[in-house]
Design a protein around this motif. Sequence first.
Motif, short mmCIF file in Angstrom:
data_model
loop_
_atom_site.label_atom_id
_atom_site.label_comp_id
_atom_site.label_asym_id
_atom_site.label_seq_id
_atom_site.Cartn_x
_atom_site.Cartn_y
_atom_site.Cartn_z
N ASN A 249 64.84 111.78 -8.42
CA ASN A 249 64.93 110.41 -7.94
C ASN A 249 66.34 109.84 -8.12
OD1 ASN A 249 62.04 109.21 -7.36
ND2 ASN A 249 61.84 110.63 -9.07
N ALA A 250 66.61 108.76 -7.40
CA ALA A 250 67.82 107.96 -7.59
C ALA A 250 67.53 106.91 -8.65
CB ALA A 250 68.24 107.30 -6.28
N HIS A 251 68.14 107.06 -9.84
CA HIS A 251 67.97 106.11 -10.94
C HIS A 251 69.15 105.15 -10.88
CE1 HIS A 251 66.08 109.95 -12.05
NE2 HIS A 251 65.12 109.18 -12.55
N LEU A 252 68.91 103.93 -10.43
CA LEU A 252 70.01 103.05 -10.03
C LEU A 252 70.30 101.97 -11.05
CD1 LEU A 252 68.96 100.02 -8.92
CD2 LEU A 252 68.06 101.43 -7.09
N ARG A 253 71.48 101.37 -10.87
CA ARG A 253 71.92 100.24 -11.68
C ARG A 253 72.85 99.38 -10.81
NH1 ARG A 253 70.54 98.65 -17.02
NH2 ARG A 253 70.44 100.88 -17.47
N THR A 254 72.64 98.06 -10.80
CA THR A 254 73.57 97.16 -10.15
C THR A 254 74.76 96.93 -11.05
OG1 THR A 254 71.75 96.08 -8.97
CG2 THR A 254 73.85 94.89 -9.08
N LEU A 255 75.97 96.96 -10.48
CA LEU A 255 77.20 96.86 -11.25
C LEU A 255 77.76 95.45 -11.21
CD1 LEU A 255 78.83 100.18 -9.97
CD2 LEU A 255 77.53 99.82 -12.08
N ALA A 256 78.74 95.21 -12.06
CA ALA A 256 79.35 93.88 -12.16
C ALA A 256 80.02 93.45 -10.86
CB ALA A 256 80.36 93.86 -13.31
N ASP A 257 80.45 94.41 -10.03
CA ASP A 257 81.09 94.07 -8.76
C ASP A 257 80.08 93.89 -7.63
OD1 ASP A 257 80.30 96.65 -8.18
OD2 ASP A 257 82.32 97.46 -7.95
N SER A 258 78.78 93.85 -7.96
CA SER A 258 77.67 93.65 -7.02
C SER A 258 77.32 94.90 -6.23
CB SER A 258 77.92 92.48 -6.05
OG SER A 258 78.03 91.27 -6.75
N ASN A 259 78.09 95.96 -6.38
CA ASN A 259 77.72 97.22 -5.78
C ASN A 259 76.68 97.93 -6.66
OD1 ASN A 259 79.45 97.05 -3.47
ND2 ASN A 259 81.19 97.49 -4.84
#
Length: 322
Positions: A249-259
Motif C-alpha cells: 500500500n501507499a502509506h501517506l503523510r501530508t507535508l508542511a508544504d501541503s504536498n
Amino acid sequence: MRTNAYVTLAAWLALGQVQAQGGFNRRYDPFGQHAQQFAWSVELRPDGNLICFGVTPWSDSLYYSAVVCAIELDPQGDVLSEHRVEIPTYISYPGWSNTSDRLPDGSFIVGGNTRDTASVPRATLFRFDSIGAITSLVQFDTARFGRQAKQAPDGGVLLCGDTNDGVQSDAFLIKTDSAGTLQWFRDYGTPTLQEGAISVDRAPSGGFFVGGEKDASPGIDQPWLFRVDSIGNMLWQHVYGPAVGNSPNAHLRTLADSNCVFASSFPTDAIGNYLMCMVKVDTAGTTLWEKTYGVSSAYQSFFSVIEESHSGDLVACGQSYQ
C-alpha cells in the motif's frame, strides 16, 4: 515459541520522537501473557509520555479473542499503565500502521475493526482517554475493515479502510462528528478489481489525501493515491510504480508544504522481491520525486513515514528480511 509483545515498537520509537530524552529500545509483554502480540501505532503526549496501541490476547468465559490494547510509557520507556478493550464475545483489532491520532483534548482515536462469534467484521472507531483506557467505541456497517483514523478539520473523525464481501474489495471513507455519529460514507472502487485504503491525512482546502492499493488487472496491483473534498467526492486518483506484481500500500503523510509523500515498496519482479521506496507528489497527485532504497529483497516495505518538524527531513520505517 515465545514472542514478546510489541516487536515493532523499536521501529516506531526510532522515529525521533523521544530522541531528546536519549531514546530507548525495549520489548514489552502486556499483562504477562508470553504470547504473540504486535504494536501498530505510537502517539507522543505533550508531557513526553507515549501511548502505544497494539493487539494482545484476551480470553473471557465464552470466547478466546485478540483485542486492542494500549501501553502508557514514560520518556525512558518504563511502563506506567496497561489497558485492553474487553468486550465479551468480540475480537477487536487495530487497523494497520499509524492507525491512531491524538485529539486536542488529549484523548486518542484508533481505527480498526471488531468481529463477533459469527466472524462478522465491522469497521470500528475506538476512543481512549489520555492514559490509554478505552472510553467508547462505535461500530459501523458489516463486511468493512477499518485501517486508520484521523481527526478532520471540523473536529470530526475520518476512518478509512476496505470493504470485503469475500468476492469484491473496495476502499471506503467514513466521516463522523466529534461524538462518533455517522455523517457520511463513500465507497471507491472498480467492478471486478480489488482496491483498499490504508492511510488518510488532511489535504489543503478541507479535503483529504487517501493512500492504499489498486488493481491494474486481476492479481496485479500498485500503490494508489486519491484525493477527496470535504464531503468525500473524489477529485483525482493516480497509481504509481511498475505493474508487475503485488505492490504494498501507499502509506501517506501530508507535508508542511501541503504536498504529500507516501512510503511503500515497488516490485522488481513478479515473485515477491521489492525495493523500498518513497514518492512525493503535489496537491494534484503529480510526482515531484521518486526514490528507492537498498537492494531488492523478498517482501520488504516501508509502512510509515513522518516529517521532522525542525528540519523537514523524512523518516520512514518498515520491515526487511535481509
